[in-house]
Design a protein around this motif. Sequence first.
Motif, PDB file in Angstrom:
ATOM      1  N   ALA A 175      30.763  -0.544 -21.548  1.00 35.96           N
ATOM      2  CA  ALA A 175      32.324   0.143 -21.435  1.00 35.96           C
ATOM      3  C   ALA A 175      32.056   1.354 -21.031  1.00 35.96           C
ATOM      4  N   ALA A 176      33.151   1.953 -19.984  1.00 35.65           N
ATOM      5  CA  ALA A 176      33.335   3.045 -19.472  1.00 35.65           C
ATOM      6  C   ALA A 176      33.419   4.109 -20.591  1.00 35.65           C
ATOM      7  N   ILE A 177      33.000   5.292 -20.444  1.00 33.32           N
ATOM      8  CA  ILE A 177      32.998   6.363 -21.673  1.00 33.32           C
ATOM      9  C   ILE A 177      33.180   7.676 -20.965  1.00 33.32           C
ATOM     10  N   GLN A 178      33.482   8.974 -21.602  1.00 30.61           N
ATOM     11  CA  GLN A 178      33.351  10.327 -21.091  1.00 30.61           C
ATOM     12  C   GLN A 178      32.395  10.940 -22.120  1.00 30.61           C
ATOM     13  N   MET A 179      31.249  11.367 -21.560  1.00 32.92           N
ATOM     14  CA  MET A 179      30.439  12.137 -22.422  1.00 32.92           C
ATOM     15  C   MET A 179      30.728  13.693 -22.229  1.00 32.92           C
ATOM     16  N   LYS A 180      29.665  14.442 -22.804  1.00 32.04           N
ATOM     17  CA  LYS A 180      30.073  15.905 -23.179  1.00 32.04           C
ATOM     18  C   LYS A 180      30.036  16.465 -21.529  1.00 32.04           C
ATOM     19  N   LYS A 181      31.000  17.529 -21.445  1.00 34.05           N
ATOM     20  CA  LYS A 181      30.929  18.140 -19.997  1.00 34.05           C
ATOM     21  C   LYS A 181      31.956  16.978 -19.376  1.00 34.05           C
ATOM     22  N   ASP A 182      32.540  16.147 -20.047  1.00 34.42           N
ATOM     23  CA  ASP A 182      33.373  15.148 -19.256  1.00 34.42           C
ATOM     24  C   ASP A 182      32.821  14.407 -18.214  1.00 34.42           C
ATOM     25  N   ARG A 183      31.298  14.328 -18.238  1.00 35.64           N
ATOM     26  CA  ARG A 183      30.497  13.485 -17.579  1.00 35.64           C
ATOM     27  C   ARG A 183      30.786  11.933 -17.735  1.00 35.64           C
ATOM     28  N   PRO A 184      31.458  11.280 -16.423  1.00 31.84           N
ATOM     29  CA  PRO A 184      31.379   9.748 -16.629  1.00 31.84           C
ATOM     30  C   PRO A 184      30.319   9.005 -17.149  1.00 31.84           C
ATOM     31  N   ALA A 185      30.230   8.031 -17.829  1.00 24.75           N
ATOM     32  CA  ALA A 185      28.955   7.265 -18.338  1.00 24.75           C
ATOM     33  C   ALA A 185      29.315   6.010 -18.832  1.00 24.75           C
ATOM     34  N   VAL A 186      28.339   5.103 -19.140  1.00 27.05           N
ATOM     35  CA  VAL A 186      28.656   3.636 -19.291  1.00 27.05           C
ATOM     36  C   VAL A 186      27.771   3.667 -20.718  1.00 27.05           C
ATOM     37  N   MET A 187      28.359   3.034 -21.714  1.00 26.02           N
ATOM     38  CA  MET A 187      27.898   2.596 -23.055  1.00 26.02           C
ATOM     39  C   MET A 187      27.482   1.210 -22.910  1.00 26.02           C
ATOM     40  N   LEU A 188      26.052   1.005 -23.027  1.00 24.30           N
ATOM     41  CA  LEU A 188      25.368  -0.415 -23.165  1.00 24.30           C
ATOM     42  C   LEU A 188      25.345  -0.953 -24.406  1.00 24.30           C
ATOM     43  N   SER A 189      25.889  -1.879 -24.691  1.00 16.85           N
ATOM     44  CA  SER A 189      25.814  -2.581 -26.292  1.00 16.85           C
ATOM     45  C   SER A 189      25.044  -3.771 -26.087  1.00 16.85           C
ATOM     46  N   VAL A 190      24.359  -4.060 -27.129  1.00 16.11           N
ATOM     47  CA  VAL A 190      23.508  -5.341 -27.147  1.00 16.11           C
ATOM     48  C   VAL A 190      23.657  -5.869 -28.695  1.00 16.11           C
ATOM     49  N   ILE A 191      24.309  -6.996 -28.755  1.00 13.95           N
ATOM     50  CA  ILE A 191      24.350  -7.829 -29.993  1.00 13.95           C
ATOM     51  C   ILE A 191      23.125  -8.972 -30.086  1.00 13.95           C
ATOM     52  N   CYS A 192      22.212  -8.884 -31.240  1.00 11.39           N
ATOM     53  CA  CYS A 192      21.257  -9.682 -31.293  1.00 11.39           C
ATOM     54  C   CYS A 192      21.064  -9.875 -32.894  1.00 11.39           C
ATOM     55  N   GLN A 193      20.043 -10.891 -33.147  1.00  7.05           N
ATOM     56  CA  GLN A 193      19.516 -11.171 -34.475  1.00  7.05           C
ATOM     57  C   GLN A 193      18.743 -10.064 -34.797  1.00  7.05           C
ATOM     58  N   PRO A 194      18.702  -9.710 -36.115  1.00  3.25           N
ATOM     59  CA  PRO A 194      17.848  -8.644 -36.723  1.00  3.25           C
ATOM     60  C   PRO A 194      16.409  -8.722 -36.406  1.00  3.25           C
ATOM     61  N   ALA A 195      15.960  -9.956 -36.320  1.00  3.72           N
ATOM     62  CA  ALA A 195      14.421  -9.966 -35.765  1.00  3.72           C
ATOM     63  C   ALA A 195      14.202  -9.522 -34.455  1.00  3.72           C
ATOM     64  N   GLU A 196      15.068  -9.719 -33.516  1.00  4.69           N
ATOM     65  CA  GLU A 196      14.739  -9.411 -32.149  1.00  4.69           C
ATOM     66  C   GLU A 196      15.078  -8.055 -31.782  1.00  4.69           C
ATOM     67  N   ALA A 197      15.668  -7.130 -32.661  1.00 12.13           N
ATOM     68  CA  ALA A 197      16.071  -5.912 -32.261  1.00 12.13           C
ATOM     69  C   ALA A 197      15.145  -4.996 -31.743  1.00 12.13           C
ATOM     70  N   GLU A 198      13.752  -5.031 -32.195  1.00 13.96           N
ATOM     71  CA  GLU A 198      12.749  -4.301 -31.768  1.00 13.96           C
ATOM     72  C   GLU A 198      12.379  -4.685 -30.391  1.00 13.96           C
ATOM     73  N   ARG A 199      12.267  -5.881 -30.118  1.00 14.28           N
ATOM     74  CA  ARG A 199      11.969  -6.334 -28.834  1.00 14.28           C
ATOM     75  C   ARG A 199      13.034  -5.977 -27.725  1.00 14.28           C
ATOM     76  N   LEU A 200      14.273  -6.165 -27.987  1.00 12.49           N
ATOM     77  CA  LEU A 200      15.359  -5.778 -27.140  1.00 12.49           C
ATOM     78  C   LEU A 200      15.481  -4.414 -26.846  1.00 12.49           C
ATOM     79  N   GLU A 201      15.245  -3.652 -27.783  1.00  9.84           N
ATOM     80  CA  GLU A 201      15.149  -1.947 -27.909  1.00  9.84           C
ATOM     81  C   GLU A 201      13.955  -1.707 -26.890  1.00  9.84           C
ATOM     82  N   ALA A 202      12.995  -2.462 -27.003  1.00 10.84           N
ATOM     83  CA  ALA A 202      11.851  -2.075 -25.753  1.00 10.84           C
ATOM     84  C   ALA A 202      12.126  -2.311 -24.431  1.00 10.84           C
TER      85      ALA A 202
END
Length: 354
Positions: free
Chosen positions: A266-293
């Motif tokens: 999703a498109a977002i505005q960060m501090k100092k009005d910098r345009p940015a993207v928020m990347l979101s991942v939905i996963c099973q709890p057991a897979e969180a560490e691997r996908l974070e990597a």
Amino acid sequence: MTLAALVDAGVDPDQICAGIDSLGLPGVKLTFSSTMKGGFHATAVKIEHPEQHAHRHLSDIIQILKQSDRLTARQYELSLSLFSAIAAAEAKVHGSTIDKVHFHEVGAIDSIVDIVGVAIGFDLLGVDQIISSPVPTGYGQIKIDHGICTVPAPGTAEILKGIPLADIPIQAELTTPTGAAIIATLVDRFSMLPAMTIEEIGYGAGTKNFPERANLLRIFVGELVTSSNTDYVTLLETNLDDITPEVIGYTKQKLMEAGALDVYSAAIQMKKDRPAVMLSVICQPAEAERLEAILFQETETLGIRRHVLQRSIRPRQPHAVKTVWGEVAGKLSLTAGHQSVFTPEYESCAQLAA
């Protein structure tokens, strides 16, 4: 401790003993007794057996299980699953195969009785879902057949891959290969105590005594307050303002291929009005560490937010429908009113349209 807690929670000990007797192990006696541990009442289990020196293979264990004329099909399968989990871990650690690796402590008679007893106990408990809190391993060093090693022992650590651990500052082996196999094989999901109506509580006593806490394993049995059509997922989020769209697209694809349930941006505005993207991942709890990597590696982000979410889901299953143009693949789900709803897969429709 698990076996004792099951009996303390109301599982019939006579049925467990009858199942163990049916294995045909000479001189084996299983007894349950009341005890006090750290000021709390609990059940303890004692396994008496002749001295032995034999190391067993998985095939030897299977032969013992097949001798029983009392184990139900489910009890046999649960027992075999527990032993197979340990065999797979030992084979990986020792560079062998499941068929060739021989059990050490777990191949002993008391461990065989313990594992089969747990399988019988959980079958008799008859629950629909098993939930576990994060698993404590303890710390320090222990002596096993291969010498002195660090806690958790190599086989235990291998079995606990993908399972959340708890940091309990006790210098002892708090989780054995048997305990790890029970958790890895039988548990449906990991969380703290869920919203539930408690009906029974079982306390299983360990043999060691710790100065600051009771050495007990506790089992809660009851009804979940939430609908059975719910589960828990982990949401990973990171804000990105210094990478190209191509990298975001590539990372999304890599996350999905690695087992993410969904990935979106999703498109977002960060501090100092910098345009940015928020990347979101939905996963099973057991897979969180691997996908974070993967997120850290591909995006070079400096931080990832992690949330545990409960979601409501419709019961669904793969289904195919025959039409005059050909077969269409999709999913069949049930509404709250138990009406069937078929949702075709777009790719299947597109293939027929082409």
